[in-house]
Scaffold this motif. Structure first.
Motif, short mmCIF file in Angstrom:
data_model
loop_
_atom_site.label_atom_id
_atom_site.label_comp_id
_atom_site.label_asym_id
_atom_site.label_seq_id
_atom_site.Cartn_x
_atom_site.Cartn_y
_atom_site.Cartn_z
N LEU A 245 0.87 -1.17 0.00
CA LEU A 245 0.00 0.00 0.00
C LEU A 245 0.90 1.23 0.00
O LEU A 245 1.51 1.54 1.01
CB LEU A 245 -0.84 0.03 1.28
N SER A 246 1.02 1.90 -1.12
CA SER A 246 1.83 3.11 -1.21
C SER A 246 1.63 3.68 -2.59
O SER A 246 0.89 3.15 -3.41
CB SER A 246 3.32 2.78 -0.98
N LYS A 247 2.34 4.76 -2.85
CA LYS A 247 2.31 5.37 -4.17
C LYS A 247 3.18 4.59 -5.15
O LYS A 247 3.28 4.95 -6.32
CB LYS A 247 2.77 6.83 -4.06
N GLU A 248 3.81 3.52 -4.68
CA GLU A 248 4.73 2.76 -5.53
C GLU A 248 4.03 2.24 -6.79
O GLU A 248 4.66 2.10 -7.84
CB GLU A 248 5.33 1.59 -4.74
N PHE A 249 2.72 1.97 -6.72
CA PHE A 249 2.02 1.46 -7.91
C PHE A 249 2.05 2.50 -9.04
O PHE A 249 2.11 2.14 -10.21
CB PHE A 249 0.58 1.07 -7.57
N VAL A 250 2.06 3.79 -8.68
CA VAL A 250 2.17 4.84 -9.70
C VAL A 250 3.59 4.83 -10.29
O VAL A 250 3.77 4.90 -11.50
CB VAL A 250 1.85 6.23 -9.10
N ASP A 272 -8.46 9.07 -18.66
CA ASP A 272 -9.44 9.27 -17.59
C ASP A 272 -9.68 7.98 -16.81
O ASP A 272 -9.87 8.02 -15.59
CB ASP A 272 -10.77 9.79 -18.18
N ASP A 273 -9.66 6.85 -17.50
CA ASP A 273 -9.84 5.56 -16.82
C ASP A 273 -8.70 5.30 -15.84
O ASP A 273 -8.92 4.82 -14.72
CB ASP A 273 -9.92 4.41 -17.83
N TYR A 274 -7.47 5.64 -16.26
CA TYR A 274 -6.33 5.43 -15.38
C TYR A 274 -6.42 6.36 -14.18
O TYR A 274 -6.18 5.94 -13.03
CB TYR A 274 -5.00 5.65 -16.11
N VAL A 275 -6.78 7.62 -14.40
CA VAL A 275 -6.93 8.58 -13.31
C VAL A 275 -7.97 8.09 -12.30
O VAL A 275 -7.76 8.14 -11.09
CB VAL A 275 -7.31 9.97 -13.86
N THR A 276 -9.10 7.57 -12.81
CA THR A 276 -10.15 7.04 -11.93
C THR A 276 -9.61 5.86 -11.12
O THR A 276 -9.89 5.72 -9.92
CB THR A 276 -11.37 6.60 -12.75
N SER A 277 -8.82 5.01 -11.76
CA SER A 277 -8.28 3.83 -11.06
C SER A 277 -7.31 4.26 -9.95
O SER A 277 -7.27 3.65 -8.88
CB SER A 277 -7.58 2.89 -12.04
N VAL A 278 -6.54 5.33 -10.20
CA VAL A 278 -5.62 5.83 -9.17
C VAL A 278 -6.42 6.41 -7.99
O VAL A 278 -6.09 6.17 -6.83
CB VAL A 278 -4.66 6.90 -9.75
N SER A 279 -7.51 7.13 -8.30
CA SER A 279 -8.36 7.69 -7.25
C SER A 279 -8.94 6.56 -6.39
O SER A 279 -8.93 6.63 -5.15
CB SER A 279 -9.49 8.51 -7.88
N GLU A 280 -9.42 5.50 -7.04
CA GLU A 280 -9.98 4.37 -6.30
C GLU A 280 -8.92 3.70 -5.43
O GLU A 280 -9.21 3.25 -4.31
CB GLU A 280 -10.58 3.36 -7.29
N ARG A 281 -7.71 3.65 -5.94
CA ARG A 281 -6.61 3.04 -5.18
C ARG A 281 -6.28 3.88 -3.93
O ARG A 281 -6.02 3.34 -2.86
CB ARG A 281 -5.39 2.91 -6.09
#
Length: 320
Positions: A245-250, A272-281
């Motif tokens: 759990l961290s920003k490492e996935f980005v 936009d789909d990727y941005v939404t996925s980051v928000s959900e994460r």
């Protein structure tokens, strides 16, 4: 995306200046108060990404304020109030020009340096025959200089911090003591949530009366790395990547798309789909780290909401 706040231009009563960091914008007021606005900007490899992430600022602000309240018995901090989901108000401080990075595990930057053959980090010797994500015998402190805008933070040893006079020895002893105490408490809080606090960074400042206090963020997914405790040992034994759990996935997404913040590299397109996925994460991170259900603030007229909430707080604060 229009439902994010990526820049602000406030003019609060008594405002004397503004500092714009990678993610936060800090407004100075003439009564020794700071108003810190957590934007939805996403920074990786010291580069600000072209699109904001819905709710990210709220998430970082609320985790940081929750963790400050959970550690204020150990270390004094700058925080006075949180009048808006994206805003913290606190005491004006003179920041130390170093970030106190503490690592409990061989991960991230430390692992990359180790793989490159280095056996010392910031003057701290590293044990031989460690694997990525192994636990250090004891947590190590690996400070970094605070970068000027656009530059990368740089590793620095305790010896060089003192030699260059960046921090006095008397103050540095306090910074080390506070760093270890905060990391121990953060480790305990994480364990209660079934998590391992792998590494993190703390920033400190000095108030007008000379008190050293914790500032900025603490134990957020932007400043910290967490592993899930369940299955950690088995994954290490099998040489498998840890679930984290961290920003490492980005960062990993950027690396896989050929970007590490180096000169000449292009930031990959963020759909936009990727941005939404980051928000959900980020929402998932919030709920796992705090144990609370995330309550989404309204995304309509975010700047107006912040202005009204902050000005209302300042009026009441002045009258109190």
């Amino acid at each position: 995306m229009s439902n994010t706040i990526t820049a602000t231009n406030f003019n609060f009563p008594g405002q004397t200046g503004v500092y714009r960091g990678k993610v936060r914008e800090v407004y100075s007021l003439d009564n020794d108060l700071l108003v810190m606005v957590a934007t939805d900007r996403l920074s990786a490899f010291d580069v600000i990404m072209p699109k904001g992430i819905p709710y990210k600022g709220q998430i970082l602000n609320q985790i940081a304020t929750k963790m400050m309240k959970a550690t204020e018995d150990l270390v004094p901090n700058w925080l006075i109030a949180t009048p808006d989901p994206n805003v913290a108000v606190g005491k004006k401080c003179e920041p130390f020009k170093v970030e106190m990075v503490i690592r409990g595990y061989m991960s991230g930057h430390a692992a990359r340096e180790y793989k490159a053959g280095k056996r010392e980090l910031c003057g701290v010797p590293l044990p031989e025959e460690m694997k990525e994500n192994d636990k250090f015998p004891e947590p190590i402190i690996t400070p970094a200089t605070k970068a000027e805008k656009g530059d990368h933070d740089e590793d620095i040893s305790r010896e060089n911090i003192l030699k260059k006079g960046i921090v006095s020895e008397e103050d540095y002893v306090v910074l080390e003591k506070y760093t270890r105490a905060l990391f121990q408490r953060g480790t305990e809080i994480a364990a209660e949530r079934g998590l391992i606090l792998v590494d993190t960074k703390y920033e400190f400042g000095k108030t007008a009366d000379g008190e050293i206090v914790l500032i900025d963020e603490i134990h957020t997914p932007d400043s910290s790395r967490y592993f899930y405790a369940d299955g950690y040992k088995e994954r290490q034994e099998k040489g498998e990547p840890q679930k984290q759990l961290s920003k490492e996935f980005v960062r990993q997404w950027l690396i896989s798309n050929g970007f590490q913040g180096l000169e000449g590299q292009q930031i990959p397109e963020m759909t936009d789909d990727y941005v939404t996925s980051v928000s959900e994460r980020y929402i998932e991170l919030y709920e796992n780290i705090t144990g609370d259900t995330f309550q989404k603030a309204s995304l309509e007229n975010i700047e107006d909401r912040i202005r009204e909430n902050v000005e209302g707080f300042l009026t009441n604060y002045k009258d109190s």
